[in-house]
Design an enzyme around this catalytic site. Structure first.
Site, PDB file in Angstrom:
ATOM      1  N   LYS A   1       0.711  -1.230   0.141  1.00 31.33           N
ATOM      2  CA  LYS A   1      -0.214  -0.194  -0.055  1.00 31.33           C
ATOM      3  C   LYS A   1       0.987   1.229  -0.113  1.00 31.33           C
ATOM      4  CE  LYS A   1      -2.263  -1.174   3.848  1.00 31.33           C
ATOM      5  NZ  LYS A   1      -1.398  -2.532   3.975  1.00 31.33           N
ATOM      6  N   THR A   2       1.897   1.194   0.842  1.00 26.98           N
ATOM      7  CA  THR A   2       2.843   2.479   1.003  1.00 26.98           C
ATOM      8  C   THR A   2       3.592   2.589  -0.268  1.00 26.98           C
ATOM      9  OG1 THR A   2       2.807   2.195   3.282  1.00 26.98           O
ATOM     10  CG2 THR A   2       4.513   3.606   2.331  1.00 26.98           C
TER      11      THR A   2
ATOM     12  N   ASP B   1      -1.861   7.895   3.811  1.00 26.39           N
ATOM     13  CA  ASP B   1      -1.086   6.351   3.955  1.00 26.39           C
ATOM     14  C   ASP B   1      -1.877   6.229   5.577  1.00 26.39           C
ATOM     15  OD1 ASP B   1      -0.034   4.136   4.034  1.00 26.39           O
ATOM     16  OD2 ASP B   1       1.956   4.660   4.400  1.00 26.39           O
ATOM     17  N   GLU B   2      -1.909   4.889   6.011  1.00 25.04           N
ATOM     18  CA  GLU B   2      -2.443   4.444   7.269  1.00 25.04           C
ATOM     19  C   GLU B   2      -3.983   5.035   7.427  1.00 25.04           C
ATOM     20  OE1 GLU B   2      -0.903   2.268   9.008  1.00 25.04           O
ATOM     21  OE2 GLU B   2       1.349   2.342   8.369  1.00 25.04           O
TER      22      GLU B   2
ATOM     23  N   GLN C   1      -5.334  -3.281  10.916  1.00 29.18           N
ATOM     24  CA  GLN C   1      -4.419  -2.679  11.577  1.00 29.18           C
ATOM     25  C   GLN C   1      -5.011  -1.416  12.097  1.00 29.18           C
ATOM     26  OE1 GLN C   1      -0.359  -2.804   9.690  1.00 29.18           O
ATOM     27  NE2 GLN C   1      -1.371  -3.576   7.869  1.00 29.18           N
TER      28      GLN C   1
ATOM     29  N   ARG D   1       5.047  -7.673  10.976  1.00 27.73           N
ATOM     30  CA  ARG D   1       6.234  -6.746  10.816  1.00 27.73           C
ATOM     31  C   ARG D   1       7.404  -7.579  10.306  1.00 27.73           C
ATOM     32  NH1 ARG D   1       4.221  -3.073   9.136  1.00 27.73           N
ATOM     33  NH2 ARG D   1       2.460  -4.315   9.476  1.00 27.73           N
TER      34      ARG D   1
END
Ligand code: ATP
Ligand code: MG
Length: 688
Positions: free
Chosen positions: A29-30, A211-212, A242, A623
């Protein structure tokens, strides 16, 4: 546009309208955001008309770097920053519409609790003030002001906090100051109520990327809507699994609202995970399974099965730290060449859990850094100096005035300051302004008055010089002069019993000055809050955004060190080897029926809180790229006592194969060997 799959390409190439990329962890995504910045520029959009909003300043710095890798120098002009940094810029440019000078101050948490205590009459303890701050912050994040909070109050308790909020608002406007929530709320109000400001920003921004997105709060969503307007050219990327900032007001409603508020929304799903092995991804998918699904998702990896996820049973926290260190040493010993230290991360729920790991790493001579802990700017000494800057920028900033005048102390006592404060209130002046009021000598004793006036002259003189200080060299010289003039080194040595502690503090101060100078020279820029892309900045320009850096980011360089981090601060990042520590019932999930460590219940809904804890575990697992160990302790310290513990329910939920999740005996042997070798190496040091 190489290195993107079909779905990613689709997201990158769709630039005409609203776009939501909704996908699980590590699905790129990033990466979509960075490539889309490049794509937008390719299609002819000027870089300065693109805004990319990240969750932390650190993430912003990283994104700017990546974008520069794709498109070169032009990336510098793209506005890559956090919502808060964008807010600073908007308020600085247009805050006058709301009666705020461009030189407003940004208050940190300490100032805020101090002011709240004061608003209540001064006898309040810190814990209560923090509670109020928390409540008020939540109200503000919902877009409420004191009037609205008062109208909505459910009981006397809430009514009394709303009244304190009213006084707090009055103080802030008198001090020409804003708190962190205002940095979102004010821009939102500016755009909502002032068409000319709204049009200006909508004209400027040709595309906004976020983002996020799952961790935005209600006010941030409103702000975004006003920024993009009817044309709705924006790209939001996020993962509902998330969302881990519900306790701070983030709301998944923002995801649900998007297709309703923008019926033309293009939703793109990404399904391939490029980060983790299948073994790790399976554990992650299993953990998140029991949570209700907002959007159904599948996630697969083609990186192969990889090493099984390991469970590490430990006796207590010290033992857990030793085993983590042994694991790191073992993994390094097993590979040739050994992986660099920065490939390892130890993640945990709460800041205080870092301690035993720090000790064990230090004993083993392993370099490490604690990320997300007390930042550089929070250290004693630095905050005091920042107060001077704030006062130079904004003479109305009374909290900064009080801090600056007492560090170093200059023979101005509490009585004098009390008299000055009262006088200033009566004359509707700031404390600094009151210094130069001709009637002041009548109310302040002569000796105190001299100290006050001397301070006033010094501030004026220094401010005059700071304003004219541009570039790194000038800044460095000016800062050295300033510290000498106020006798700061002496002040630090006088205040510390231990010479060693004083020396460390003084070296912090020097490091801070160096950091300021570098920023004034334009060598580093991690706030993007300046209006122009100027090669150098005035020292005061640099200083205005310090408060923002202090809590939202840390200054960090890529160093070869093991990373210790809270799960919250690990969002969006990745490491080849991850150790998830403290996965003990009561720690993760956090004990759900008491509120130890948490300042306030945002929701009493135990089920909802358990779901957020589960998402936190999911973030932690995802992660890891190649190896993951999950450790828990049979006992843990709680206050002064040791209490017996159970493994977290999330360990069972990972559904690992019992036969492989235990440590491999060969691994154990390697670890022992590595440990032994490290001890032998460390021995000469400990002996000397
Ligand atoms: P998170 O949910 O944790 O924020 P994300 O969805 O933002 O993750 P990224 O950080 O963008 O994922 O990507 C994860 C990793 O996969 C990165 O190392 C990235 O470089 C890599 N990656 C992403 N897309 C691709 C691709 N199409 N081909 C190869 N590697 C990719
Ligand atoms: Mg990401």
């Amino acid at each position: 546009m190489s290195g993107l799959n079909l779905a990613q390409l689709q997201a990158v190439h769709y630039t005409e309208g609203p776009c939501l990329v909704l996908a699980g962890a590590g699905s790129g995504k990033t990466r979509v955001i960075t490539h889309k910045i490049a794509r937008l520029i390719e299609t002819g959009l000027q870089p300065r008309r693109i805004a990319a909003i990240t969750f932390t300043n650190k993430a912003a710095a990283e994104m700017r770097e990546r974008a520069a890798g794709l498109i070169g120098r032009q990336a510098k002009e793209v506005l890559v920053c956090t919502f808060h940094a964008l807010g600073v810029r908007m308020v600085r440019e247009d805050g006058h519409v709301l009666g705020l000078k461009p030189s407003f101050s940004i208050l940190d948490q300490d100032d805020v609790t101090g002011i709240l205590k004061d608003c209540a009459g001064g006898t309040t303890d810190l814990a209560t003030a923090r509670q109020w701050q928390w409540t008020i912050s939540n109200w503000k994040n919902q877009g409420w002001d004191a009037r609205k909070a008062l109208a909505m109050a459910q009981d006397d308790h809430e009514r009394s906090i709303a009244l304190i909020m009213q006084r707090y608002e009055e103080r802030l406007s008198a001090y020409q100051s804003v708190d962190f929530d205002d940095l979102i709320g004010m821009p939102m109000r500016l755009l909502r109520h002032h068409p000319e400001v709204r049009e200006k920003w909508q004209r400027l921004l040709g595309h906004v990327l976020v983002d996020e997105y799952q961790d935005t709060n209600a006010t941030q969503y409103e702000l975004l809507k006003f920024l993009v307007g009817e044309r709705a050219r924006f790209t939001a990327v996020g993962d509902d699994d998330q969302s881990i900032y519900g306790w701070r007001g983030a709301t998944l409603d923002n995801l649900k609202k998007l297709p309703v508020d923008f019926p033309q929304l293009k939703v793109i799903k990404l399904e391939q995970n490029y980060r983790s092995t299948s073994a790790i991804l399976r554990a992650a998918n299993n953990v998140i399974g029991p949570n209700p699904k907002l959007f159904p998702k599948t996630l697969f990896s083609e990186l192969g099965e990889g090493e099984p996820v390991r469970i590490v049973d430990c006796d207590n926290e010290e033992h857990e730290a030793e085993r983590a260190v042994a694991r790191i040493q073992g993994l390094r010993a097993a590979a040739n060449p050994p992986p660099a230290w920065k490939n390892f991360a130890i993640l945990y729920r709460a800041n205080h859990q870092a301690k035993p790991f720090e000790k064990a790493l230090r004993r083993a001579n392993i370099p490490y850094k604690v990320s997300g802990g007390t930042s550089f700017f929070d250290r004693a000494g630095i905050r005091d100096l920042c107060a001077w800057f704030r006062l130079w920028i904004n003479n109305d900033d009374d909290p900064a005035f009080l801090r600056a005048i007492t560090s170093p102390r200059r023979g101005v006592g509490h009585t004098t300051l009390g008299a000055l404060g009262e006088f200033a209130t009566q004359h509707k002046q700031s404390m600094f302004g009151a210094l130069f009021n001709a009637m002041l000598p009548a109310v302040v004793p002569k000796r105190g008055l001299e100290g006050l006036l001397e301070f006033g002259r010094q501030i004026n003189d220094l401010e005059y010089r700071a304003r004219r200080t541009h570039g790194a060299e000038d800044a460095r010289a000016f800062l050295a002069d300033w510290l000498k003039e106020i006798g700061y080194e002496q002040h630090i040595y006088d205040g510390e019993d231990s010479e060693k502690v004083a020396a460390a503090r003084w070296s912090n101060v020097l490091e801070f000055c160096d950091w300021m100078a570098q920023r004034a020279g334009g060598q580093i820029d991690d706030t993007a809050a300046t209006t122009t892309v100027a090669p150098t900045k005035s020292l005061l320009e640099v200083a205005q955004t310090i408060a923002l850096l202090s809590t939202i980011s840390e200054r960090e360089q890529e160093q070869d060190m093991v990373v210790l981090s809270t799960l919250h601060a690990s969002k969006g990042l990745e490491w080849p080897h991850v150790i998830l520590a403290g996965v003990t019932e009561g720690m993760l999930p956090f004990k759900l029926d008491d509120d130890e460590g948490r300042q306030q219940k945002v929701t009493d809904d135990v089920a909802a809180r358990l779901q957020e804890e589960r998402r936190l575990m999911y973030v932690g697992i995802t992660r890891a790229q190649r190896s993951l160990a999950v450790s828990w302790t049979k006992k843990r310290k709680k206050g002064r006592e040791m209490v017996a513990c159970q493994p977290s329910r999330f360990i069972a939920e990972m559904k690992l194969d019992a036969a492989t999740s235990r440590e491999d005996p060969r691994e154990k042997l390697r670890q022992l060997r590595a440990e032994f070798a490290a001890k032998a190496q460390a021995a000469p040091h400990t002996a000397s």
